[in-house]
Scaffold this motif. Sequence first.
Motif, short mmCIF file in Angstrom:
data_model
loop_
_atom_site.label_atom_id
_atom_site.label_comp_id
_atom_site.label_asym_id
_atom_site.label_seq_id
_atom_site.Cartn_x
_atom_site.Cartn_y
_atom_site.Cartn_z
N GLU A 173 37.74 63.36 22.98
CA GLU A 173 36.69 64.41 22.35
C GLU A 173 36.91 65.71 23.08
O GLU A 173 36.57 66.68 22.62
N ALA A 174 37.59 65.76 24.29
CA ALA A 174 38.00 66.88 25.02
C ALA A 174 39.18 67.42 24.21
O ALA A 174 39.21 68.67 24.02
N VAL A 175 40.16 66.79 23.60
CA VAL A 175 41.11 67.17 22.88
C VAL A 175 40.52 67.90 21.68
O VAL A 175 41.04 69.20 21.35
N GLY A 199 45.60 57.62 18.74
CA GLY A 199 44.87 58.65 18.88
C GLY A 199 45.67 60.14 18.86
O GLY A 199 45.14 61.21 18.35
N GLU A 200 46.92 60.16 19.45
CA GLU A 200 47.54 61.41 19.65
C GLU A 200 47.90 61.81 18.30
O GLU A 200 47.66 62.93 17.72
N GLU A 237 35.80 53.99 27.18
CA GLU A 237 34.97 54.99 27.44
C GLU A 237 35.99 56.33 27.91
O GLU A 237 35.69 57.56 27.55
N ARG A 238 37.06 55.99 28.73
CA ARG A 238 37.86 57.26 29.00
C ARG A 238 38.70 57.80 27.84
O ARG A 238 39.00 58.97 27.90
N LEU A 239 39.12 56.89 27.19
CA LEU A 239 39.91 57.27 26.10
C LEU A 239 38.94 58.20 25.27
O LEU A 239 39.45 59.02 24.43
N VAL A 240 37.70 57.63 24.71
CA VAL A 240 36.98 58.42 23.98
C VAL A 240 36.72 59.98 24.34
O VAL A 240 36.76 61.06 24.00
N GLU A 241 36.57 59.76 25.73
CA GLU A 241 36.11 61.06 26.47
C GLU A 241 37.41 61.91 26.48
O GLU A 241 37.24 63.26 26.32
N LYS A 242 38.57 61.44 26.55
CA LYS A 242 39.77 62.14 26.52
C LYS A 242 39.94 63.08 25.22
O LYS A 242 40.25 64.06 25.08
#
Length: 578
Positions: free
Chosen positions: A548-550, A489-490, A541-546
């Motif tokens: 999406e915020a990035v 993701g990063e 869910e937390r990774l997706v939200e993270k």
Amino acid sequence: MDSARYFNEVKVQETPLWELCSVPPPSADLEQLLRVLDFVHIDSGLLAAYQADYPLVEPRELIPAFDAPLIEYKDLPAFSMVVLDRPLSYQDEGFQYDQLLPEGQPPDPGRAAANRAVLRERLPRNLVPELEQTMGRKALTIFSRYTQLLPLLSRMDRGHVLAREESGVFHLAGIFASFPSDLDGEIRRLGRNIGKFSQGDNARYAANRLFVYRFLMEQGGFPICGERHTSAALFALRLMRRRERFAVKVLGNSDRAITTLTSLGATTRLPRVSKVALVAAHCERKEGEQALADGGFFVDPARKVVILKVRYLQHSYHPDNVLEDRALSVLSQTVIHPQTGQEVDLDVLGLNQDRLLMLQDIVRGEHLGSIVYRGRERVDSTGDTKSRLKFLSSWLNKHRLLLADYTPENFERVLKVLASFLDDPNHDEEFEKNRELHQEVLKVMAELRLSHRLRLLEKLVQNRADASGRKLKHAHILIILVHVLSQEGEEMSQNHPRSLRKLLRICRKQLGERELRRRLLNRSPRSAYEREVLGEYRLLERLVEKFEAVLGGQPPPAPPQAQGLEAIAAPAAAAAQD
């Protein structure tokens, strides 16, 4: 060559083709008329112009995504035409044309003279003597005159119109027609409908305009090209919205292909698209070429020229599709017999050829053929490193929709073939001389690899099965998605934000899976398995939200024009095996 010999064994509803064209036909249906027009246009628009140096259409030119034409062949016929399955109302049609009045049977001499005067006024002056010699004092509008007029109509700048008389018979109803093409309005309408544009956001419009423009034209069967083709595509869209029964046909000097857009058989809001062109049939299997020769399908046996008809399937846009820019694909391809009109299925375009073998020939510098690089340069050789890199970059982009759908095993073979060239130290000196091209190919490779992984994940979530067809439980799918997003993701957020958005959409689709939510979110876990699934669900869910915020909801950067549309497609060969 004498075109009169072509299609002389064709029958339409038990009537010989040229006999049907030489007498006033009865009230034919639109499908029957289009079958007649197909043969007439092939005969007059393609075969009549054929000679030893005729510029044949190359197979790649008929495979989406289409290349923009590089050359205009001004000495070849060109025309645009619309057939409307009804009588016309002159001032209410929504497009401009010069009206030709039905002359009746027997023809009214006064109306016939008036129609000839209209045509004489609109023809280029150097063609008027040909008109006088061809038509004399004959009536123009009855269909039996159409084949005689077509060589003149194909040298006029604008289109012609066929429609029904009040009696129900089709006739030539208009010439010098301008088919409306509100290109700006269509681009804006499509861009807003698919979420690429938003009111007042000029930066987003600039970033996505080319994507929308290309997608719009591709659905109509064309690349971004000239006015004749653009107006044909957009006018067909307008007629579909009006629920007309119609056909639009267009032949250009540059593409040398007769494109037909029609409402007949259309099952969506888009017209059906097909193309007919003269192509050299170099089949993968020699027995295919021998069957064509034995059956008399060659127009020119020495050059192995055949009449090829390609029918296309359109794809609606949806942002959740990994291959979101796929607007058109080949539905079928048939070779048309030049005498009987019989059609036989044959892979002239080479879609069933082993692309791994083609790729091997390219990287070894042994491939015979041409390709268009960056939409403006034709590359005819892979003999030197510079040409090979250009060819490779264009070839990978041209075939990326197919390559992205390969199985993990076959895709790995593709990567090994590419590595045999790009990682070979013997080429380092040449790669350094062509550093920009080398980096361009490496970038295309990276995007293709990412496309393939994303496509695998998309199928994984959609089918709940891996690439081998093995069914997976929700826990396995969640673990794979968590693994890919946490590990990559990063890097994706920094270098491939468009692809990260695709990955996040895939993850959101899994998180929104109805059965999964019902079992996990509406009650407490009842087993160790359900607790494990819930844990992976919350982690994803937390990774997706993270991420999406990035991304911050900002529009992705515009894809580089040199590469066409960004390769947005598929991950998870390795992850799916974990």
